[in-house]
Design an enzyme around this catalytic site. Structure first.
Site, PDB file in Angstrom:
ATOM      1  N   MET A   1       1.453  45.368  50.646  1.00 35.61           N
ATOM      2  CA  MET A   1       0.356  46.116  51.284  1.00 35.61           C
ATOM      3  C   MET A   1      -0.641  45.138  51.895  1.00 35.61           C
ATOM      4  O   MET A   1      -1.223  44.299  51.189  1.00 35.61           O
ATOM      5  CB  MET A   1      -0.353  47.018  50.264  1.00 35.61           C
ATOM      6  CG  MET A   1       0.448  48.256  49.890  1.00 35.61           C
ATOM      7  SD  MET A   1      -0.479  49.358  48.805  1.00 35.61           S
ATOM      8  CE  MET A   1      -0.306  48.518  47.229  1.00 35.61           C
TER       9      MET A   1
ATOM     10  N   CYS B   1       7.058  48.809  59.137  1.00 32.89           N
ATOM     11  CA  CYS B   1       5.653  48.993  59.510  1.00 32.89           C
ATOM     12  C   CYS B   1       5.542  49.896  60.751  1.00 32.89           C
ATOM     13  O   CYS B   1       6.137  49.610  61.784  1.00 32.89           O
ATOM     14  CB  CYS B   1       4.995  47.641  59.788  1.00 32.89           C
ATOM     15  SG  CYS B   1       3.286  47.833  60.318  1.00 32.89           S
TER      16      CYS B   1
ATOM     17  N   GLY C   1       7.525  55.699  48.303  1.00 32.83           N
ATOM     18  CA  GLY C   1       6.788  56.765  48.980  1.00 32.83           C
ATOM     19  C   GLY C   1       6.382  57.847  48.011  1.00 32.83           C
ATOM     20  O   GLY C   1       7.225  58.546  47.451  1.00 32.83           O
ATOM     21  N   ASP C   2       5.061  57.950  47.774  1.00 37.04           N
ATOM     22  CA  ASP C   2       4.487  59.033  46.970  1.00 37.04           C
ATOM     23  C   ASP C   2       4.850  58.975  45.488  1.00 37.04           C
ATOM     24  O   ASP C   2       4.851  60.009  44.822  1.00 37.04           O
ATOM     25  CB  ASP C   2       4.882  60.412  47.533  1.00 37.04           C
ATOM     26  CG  ASP C   2       4.411  60.615  48.968  1.00 37.04           C
ATOM     27  OD1 ASP C   2       3.616  59.784  49.450  1.00 37.04           O
ATOM     28  OD2 ASP C   2       4.836  61.595  49.598  1.00 37.04           O
TER      29      ASP C   2
ATOM     30  N   GLY D   1       3.053  51.735  45.840  1.00 38.10           N
ATOM     31  CA  GLY D   1       1.999  51.209  46.703  1.00 38.10           C
ATOM     32  C   GLY D   1       0.643  51.753  46.331  1.00 38.10           C
ATOM     33  O   GLY D   1      -0.031  51.263  45.414  1.00 38.10           O
TER      34      GLY D   1
HETATM   35  C1  FMN Z   1      -3.121  49.583  52.832  1.00 37.78           C
HETATM   36  C2  FMN Z   1      -1.617  49.556  53.041  1.00 37.78           C
HETATM   37  C3  FMN Z   1      -1.034  48.424  53.582  1.00 37.78           C
HETATM   38  C4  FMN Z   1       0.351  48.361  53.764  1.00 37.78           C
HETATM   39  N1  FMN Z   1       0.928  47.199  54.228  1.00 37.78           N
HETATM   40  C5  FMN Z   1       2.278  47.081  54.233  1.00 37.78           C
HETATM   41  C6  FMN Z   1       2.904  45.832  54.505  1.00 37.78           C
HETATM   42  O1  FMN Z   1       2.253  44.805  54.737  1.00 37.78           O
HETATM   43  N2  FMN Z   1       4.270  45.799  54.502  1.00 37.78           N
HETATM   44  C7  FMN Z   1       5.039  46.900  54.229  1.00 37.78           C
HETATM   45  O2  FMN Z   1       6.264  46.825  54.206  1.00 37.78           O
HETATM   46  N3  FMN Z   1       4.465  48.087  53.971  1.00 37.78           N
HETATM   47  C8  FMN Z   1       3.116  48.198  53.938  1.00 37.78           C
HETATM   48  N4  FMN Z   1       2.546  49.381  53.569  1.00 37.78           N
HETATM   49  C9  FMN Z   1       3.408  50.501  53.162  1.00 37.78           C
HETATM   50  C10 FMN Z   1       3.637  50.487  51.659  1.00 37.78           C
HETATM   51  O3  FMN Z   1       4.339  49.319  51.264  1.00 37.78           O
HETATM   52  C11 FMN Z   1       4.450  51.724  51.214  1.00 37.78           C
HETATM   53  O4  FMN Z   1       5.676  51.723  51.881  1.00 37.78           O
HETATM   54  C12 FMN Z   1       3.726  53.025  51.507  1.00 37.78           C
HETATM   55  O5  FMN Z   1       2.351  52.958  51.179  1.00 37.78           O
HETATM   56  C13 FMN Z   1       4.367  54.193  50.743  1.00 37.78           C
HETATM   57  O6  FMN Z   1       4.340  53.969  49.368  1.00 37.78           O
HETATM   58  P1  FMN Z   1       3.210  54.662  48.401  1.00 37.78           P
HETATM   59  O7  FMN Z   1       3.278  56.142  48.646  1.00 37.78           O
HETATM   60  O8  FMN Z   1       3.601  54.268  47.016  1.00 37.78           O
HETATM   61  O9  FMN Z   1       1.886  54.105  48.827  1.00 37.78           O
HETATM   62  C14 FMN Z   1       1.159  49.468  53.429  1.00 37.78           C
HETATM   63  C15 FMN Z   1       0.555  50.623  52.907  1.00 37.78           C
HETATM   64  C16 FMN Z   1      -0.814  50.672  52.706  1.00 37.78           C
HETATM   65  C17 FMN Z   1      -1.433  51.912  52.109  1.00 37.78           C
END
Ligand code: FMN
Length: 332
Positions: free
Chosen positions: A19, A102, A205-206, A228
Site C-alpha cells: 500500500m 494498480c 479484497g475486502d 490491506g
Molecule cells: C492506500 C492504498 C495504497 C495502495 N497501494 C498499492 C500498491 O502500492 N501496490 C499494490 O499492488 N496495491 C496497492 N493498493 C491495493 C491494495 O494492495 C489492495 O489490493 C486493495 O486495497 C484491496 O485489498 P483490501 O480490501 O484488503 O484493502 C493500495 C490500496 C490502498 C488502500
C-alpha cells in the site's frame, strides 16, 4: 504449509498488502509483530529506481526483523524493469513482486499496473523475462481483468505460473471497478481450482473481518489472504484473524495501553527511518484507527495530526493515555 519457492509459510498465511505511503518499514514491522506472515513494500517505480530518484530508492529499505519481505515494482518497459530488478536485488528482499493491478490513471496510461491487463502477452513475457533475470522468486499481484468483459484470470494465472511466477495474489475487482462494489472471490477460487495450478493463490479484497478471512479459506479454498485496508492503523488485525481461524473465537481488542504503545513506537520508528518531518506526516493516517471508537476524541486527534513536531504528537499520546487510559474498547 504454503511454499513460495523455498520460502515456507504456515497454513493459510496472512499477507500484508502493498500500500502506497502505508506499507513502509515501520508499519510492516508492526504488522509482522502482530502475525503477518509475509509483508510487501508499497509499489516502487522502475523508472524512478533507474533514475536513482531518492524517493523511490528510499522505499527499498527493509529491516531484518520483517522478513520474509517482498519488494514490489511496477513499470511497462522491459529494459527498465530488468535494470530495476538489479537495483532491487541489492536490498536483498526475499521476493520480487510485480504490480499488475494498480488502477490509477497515471500508472495505467503508461501501460503499467492494471494497464497491462489489456495486453496479456506482454504481461506474460515481462514476467518471464524478470524470472529469468533474477535468482529471487518472482510473484505477481493483479486484478481479475480490465473490465467485466475481459476476465480471463484463470488462463492468465496459468500462463504466469508456466513462465516461472512463484505465487499470485489476486484482488477480486477489475480495473474498471477501481475500489467500487464488492470484491468477487469466485474467479479467484476458479484460479485455485484449475487442476494445473500448483503455485499458491492468495485472495485479496475486502478481507475486513476474521469471518471474511475464514470464508476465504473454508468456502473459497484459497491458499492465504492478503490484507490491506483493514490493517491501516490496526496491525492487530493479523493476530485477531489468526486467533479466530484457530479457535472460532474473537480475541479481545487491544487495550488503550497497547494502542498508545504501538502509536509511540510507530512514530519513533518512522522518525528514525525518514526524519522528523516525514515521519510525523506519514504516520498521521494511522491514528484514526488506532483510537477508533473513543467518544469525543476529535480534539486529541487534531493535536496528533496538525503539528509538524514530534514532541507535540508524543505529548498528545501522553494526554490520551492520561485521560482515556481505562477506556474499554468493544469488539469489532
Ligand atoms: C492506500 C492504498 C495504497 C495502495 N497501494 C498499492 C500498491 O502500492 N501496490 C499494490 O499492488 N496495491 C496497492 N493498493 C491495493 C491494495 O494492495 C489492495 O489490493 C486493495 O486495497 C484491496 O485489498 P483490501 O480490501 O484488503 O484493502 C493500495 C490500496 C490502498 C488502500
Amino acid at each position: 504449509m504454503v511454499k513460495i519457492d523455498t520460502i515456507e509459510l504456515p497454513d493459510f498465511p496472512l499477507l500484508l498488502a502493498p500500500m502506497e505511503d502505508v506499507s513502509d518499514p515501520p508499519f510492516r514491522a508492526l504488522c509482522k509483530e502482530q502475525g503477518a506472515d509475509l509483508v510487501y513494500t508499497e509499489f516502487i517505480s522502475s523508472e524512478g529506481l533507474i533514475r536513482d530518484a531518492a524517493k523511490s530508492v528510499m522505499k527499498l529499505d527493509i529491516y531484518e526483523k520483517e522478513r520474509p519481505v517482498g519488494i514490489q515494482i511496477f513499470g511497462a518497459n522491459l529494459d527498465s524493469m530488468l535494470r530495476s530488478v538489479e537495483i532491487v536485488e541489492k536490498s536483498k528482499p526475499d521476493i520480487i513482486d510485480i504490480n499488475f493491478g494498480c488502477p490509477v490513471k497515471k500508472v495505467v496510461s503508461k501501460g503499467a499496473g492494471a494497464g497491462i491487463l489489456k495486453d496479456i502477452d506482454l504481461m506474460v513475457s515481462l514476467t518471464e523475462a524478470m524470472v529469468k533475470h533474477t535468482h529471487l522468486p518472482v510473484t505477481v499481484k493483479t486484478r481479475l481483468g480490465w473490465d467485466d468483459n475481459s476476465i480471463r484470470i484463470v488462463e492468465v494465472a496459468e500462463r504466469l505460473q508456466d513462465v516461472g511466477c512463484k505465487a499470485i495474489s489476486i484482488h477480486g475487482r477489475t480495473r474498471a471497478q477501481m475500489y467500487k462494489g464488492h470484491a468477487n472471490w469466485k474467479p479467484i477460487a476458479a484460479v485455485k481450482n484449475n487442476s494445473r495450478m500448483h503455485i499458491p493463490v492468495f485472495g485479496n479484497g475486502d478481507v475486513d473481518s476474521p469471518e471474511a478471512a475464514k470464508r476465504m479459506r473454508d468456502e473459497y479454498g484459497l491458499d492465504g489472504a492478503m490484507i490491506g485496508r483493514a490493517s491501516i492503523g490496526y496491525p492487530w488485525f493479523f493476530k485477531e484473524v489468526k486467533y479466530f481461524l484457530e479457535t472460532g473465537n474473537h480475541l479481545a481488542p487491544p487495550t488503550m495501553g497497547e494502542r498508545i504503545e504501538a502509536a509511540r513506537r510507530h512514530l519513533q520508528m518512522a522518525i528514525d527511518w525518514k526524519g522528523e518531518k516525514l515521519g510525523v506526516f506519514e504516520t498521521r493516517r494511522h491514528y484514526t484507527n488506532y483510537f477508533k471508537g473513543i467518544p469525543n476524541f476529535k480534539e486529541y486527534r487534531m493535536k496528533m495530526v496538525t503539528s509538524d513536531e514530534a514532541k507535540d504528537v508524543f505529548s498528545a499520546f501522553d494526554e490520551v493515555e492520561e485521560k482515556f487510559g481505562d477506556y474499554a474498547f468493544s469488539l469489532g
